[in-house]
Motif scaffolding. Structure first.
Motif, PDB file in Angstrom:
ATOM      1  N   PRO A 226       0.914  -1.221  -0.076  1.00 41.75           N
ATOM      2  CA  PRO A 226      -0.010  -0.084   0.149  1.00 41.75           C
ATOM      3  C   PRO A 226       0.993   1.200  -0.106  1.00 41.75           C
ATOM      4  O   PRO A 226       0.436   2.231  -0.430  1.00 41.75           O
ATOM      5  N   PHE A 227       2.037   1.236   0.664  1.00 44.84           N
ATOM      6  CA  PHE A 227       3.039   2.395   0.738  1.00 44.84           C
ATOM      7  C   PHE A 227       3.268   2.927  -0.714  1.00 44.84           C
ATOM      8  O   PHE A 227       3.501   4.074  -1.019  1.00 44.84           O
ATOM      9  N   ALA A 228       3.665   1.626  -1.544  1.00 44.18           N
ATOM     10  CA  ALA A 228       4.053   2.119  -3.124  1.00 44.18           C
ATOM     11  C   ALA A 228       2.747   2.845  -3.874  1.00 44.18           C
ATOM     12  O   ALA A 228       3.145   3.295  -4.946  1.00 44.18           O
ATOM     13  N   SER A 229       1.825   2.472  -3.142  1.00 43.04           N
ATOM     14  CA  SER A 229       0.344   2.810  -3.930  1.00 43.04           C
ATOM     15  C   SER A 229      -0.067   4.285  -3.632  1.00 43.04           C
ATOM     16  O   SER A 229      -0.893   4.624  -4.241  1.00 43.04           O
ATOM     17  N   LEU A 230       0.554   4.929  -2.690  1.00 44.75           N
ATOM     18  CA  LEU A 230       0.303   6.057  -2.247  1.00 44.75           C
ATOM     19  C   LEU A 230       1.333   7.424  -2.466  1.00 44.75           C
ATOM     20  O   LEU A 230       2.553   6.914  -1.943  1.00 44.75           O
ATOM     21  N   GLY A 268     -13.287   2.425   9.079  1.00 43.73           N
ATOM     22  CA  GLY A 268     -13.136   2.651  10.601  1.00 43.73           C
ATOM     23  C   GLY A 268     -11.833   3.542  10.620  1.00 43.73           C
ATOM     24  O   GLY A 268     -11.166   3.502  11.744  1.00 43.73           O
ATOM     25  N   LEU A 269     -11.653   4.360   9.861  1.00 46.73           N
ATOM     26  CA  LEU A 269     -10.642   5.666  10.184  1.00 46.73           C
ATOM     27  C   LEU A 269     -11.549   6.825  10.569  1.00 46.73           C
ATOM     28  O   LEU A 269     -12.591   7.022   9.844  1.00 46.73           O
ATOM     29  N   GLU A 280       2.460   9.278   7.859  1.00 46.65           N
ATOM     30  CA  GLU A 280       1.821   9.220   9.011  1.00 46.65           C
ATOM     31  C   GLU A 280       0.648   8.081   9.355  1.00 46.65           C
ATOM     32  O   GLU A 280       0.242   8.068  10.595  1.00 46.65           O
ATOM     33  N   PHE A 281       0.612   7.179   8.538  1.00 48.13           N
ATOM     34  CA  PHE A 281      -0.122   6.173   8.963  1.00 48.13           C
ATOM     35  C   PHE A 281       0.665   4.590   9.088  1.00 48.13           C
ATOM     36  O   PHE A 281       1.693   4.638   8.810  1.00 48.13           O
ATOM     37  N   SER A 282      -0.108   4.143   9.931  1.00 49.26           N
ATOM     38  CA  SER A 282       0.325   2.698  10.314  1.00 49.26           C
ATOM     39  C   SER A 282       0.276   2.016   8.914  1.00 49.26           C
ATOM     40  O   SER A 282      -0.395   2.068   8.111  1.00 49.26           O
ATOM     41  N   GLN A 285      -3.262   0.919   8.357  1.00 48.62           N
ATOM     42  CA  GLN A 285      -4.269   2.121   7.764  1.00 48.62           C
ATOM     43  C   GLN A 285      -4.013   2.345   6.288  1.00 48.62           C
ATOM     44  O   GLN A 285      -4.860   2.657   5.620  1.00 48.62           O
ATOM     45  N   ARG A 286      -2.504   2.208   6.097  1.00 46.52           N
ATOM     46  CA  ARG A 286      -2.431   2.336   4.686  1.00 46.52           C
ATOM     47  C   ARG A 286      -3.183   1.393   4.009  1.00 46.52           C
ATOM     48  O   ARG A 286      -3.700   1.543   2.500  1.00 46.52           O
ATOM     49  N   GLN A 287      -2.973   0.086   4.160  1.00 44.70           N
ATOM     50  CA  GLN A 287      -3.828  -1.040   3.676  1.00 44.70           C
ATOM     51  C   GLN A 287      -5.306  -0.545   3.577  1.00 44.70           C
ATOM     52  O   GLN A 287      -5.857  -1.013   2.288  1.00 44.70           O
TER      53      GLN A 287
END
Length: 287
Positions: A226-230, A268-269, A280-282, A285-287
């Motif tokens: 997910p980090f590579a997608s953001l 749930g965010l 700044e996300f865990s 949370q990124r997923q």
């Protein structure tokens, strides 16, 4: 040790914890685990969201989401209480002198009827992939002309019914991601694709222009990392709005914000997380 909202709420040896969790949050988490005996059943969900740690807590941090909360939970800070030689719980249900409360065993989840029901499967599959093959050119020479072909996917066929989940399993590099990318036409310019992918009876490989755009509104892909997608330089709201603006250009700015706020509520965010950057996300949370 189990933590909630920045605070340890239960400590026990692993075997004892999983055999008999005591805190309502611990039991709710374990009810949300999938298992073979729960097939065709909706997983339990914990209503609400984790509170922001910037606030002052006058009572139990889990009380607003706890199905066993008592009247004094919101205004009384619980301490870690020993319930056995090596087991401690931060919950007023186990405080000295607390009245016996029913429900120490896991309670059944309260879910809407539409989530409890098993959806009826239509006769016609939602997605039909038929004899899918994907070949990548092997280029060489000064002009990088094709000298051969690499077969990444060969003769793959499967069906997915409406409301079903299909797991495509295999070791790294066997073609799982390539299959997914081919179905949503992300490889059209770099690979040769044969076969058919029928979505509601329409062949995705034959669509182009507005028809392809309309189909892509129904089919989305979530990548493994997910980090590579953001985009790290964009706030999360801007990342999410970019997709809406591309796939539904008829929506105005106000409607897009309402859609995005509803989405973060659904997963749930809190809405204030939309102004954060991805770092700044865990990971969850990124997923």
């Amino acid at each position: 040790a189990l933590m909630y909202a920045g605070q340890i709420i239960e400590v026990a040896p692993a075997d004892e914890f999983f055999a008999a969790p005591r805190h309502p949050y611990a039991r709710a988490l374990l009810r949300a685990l999938p298992a073979a005996g729960r097939r065709a059943q909706a997983l339990a969900a914990i209503a609400g969201t984790v509170p922001p740690l910037t606030q002052d807590f006058a009572g139990c941090r889990f009380a607003p989401r706890c199905p066993q909360a008592m009247a004094h939970c919101a205004g009384t800070l619980p301490d870690l209480t020993a319930v056995s030689a090596q087991h401690e719980v931060r919950c007023l249900l186990y405080a000295p002198g607390a009245p016996a409360v029913a429900g120490t065993a896991p309670a059944a989840a309260t879910l809407p009827a539409e989530l409890r029901a098993t959806p009826a499967m239509p006769a016609e599959p939602l997605l039909q992939v038929q004899d899918l093959s994907v070949r990548f050119p092997i280029r060489g020479g000064l002009l990088q002309r094709p000298r051969g072909w690499f077969d990444a996917v060969q003769g793959v066929s499967f069906e997915v019914g409406r409301g079903q989940t299909l797991a495509l399993v295999g070791e790294s590099g066997c073609g799982k991601t390539t299959t997914g990318k081919a179905i949503v036409q992300l490889l059209g310019r770099i690979a040769h694709i044969d076969g058919r992918a029928l979505l509601d009876g329409r062949n995705l490989f034959e669509l182009s222009g507005p028809d392809l755009l309309a189909a892509r509104r129904q089919v989305q892909i979530i990548f493994q990392d997910p980090f590579a997608s953001l985009n790290p330089r964009m706030r999360v709201f801007d990342v999410l709005e970019e997709g809406l603006a591309a796939l539904q250009p008829d929506l105005d700015g106000r409607t897009r914000r309402q859609r995005i706020e509803a989405l973060v509520d659904q997963v749930g965010l809190r809405r204030d997380t939309l102004d954060r950057f991805p770092h700044e996300f865990s990971g969850g949370q990124r997923q």
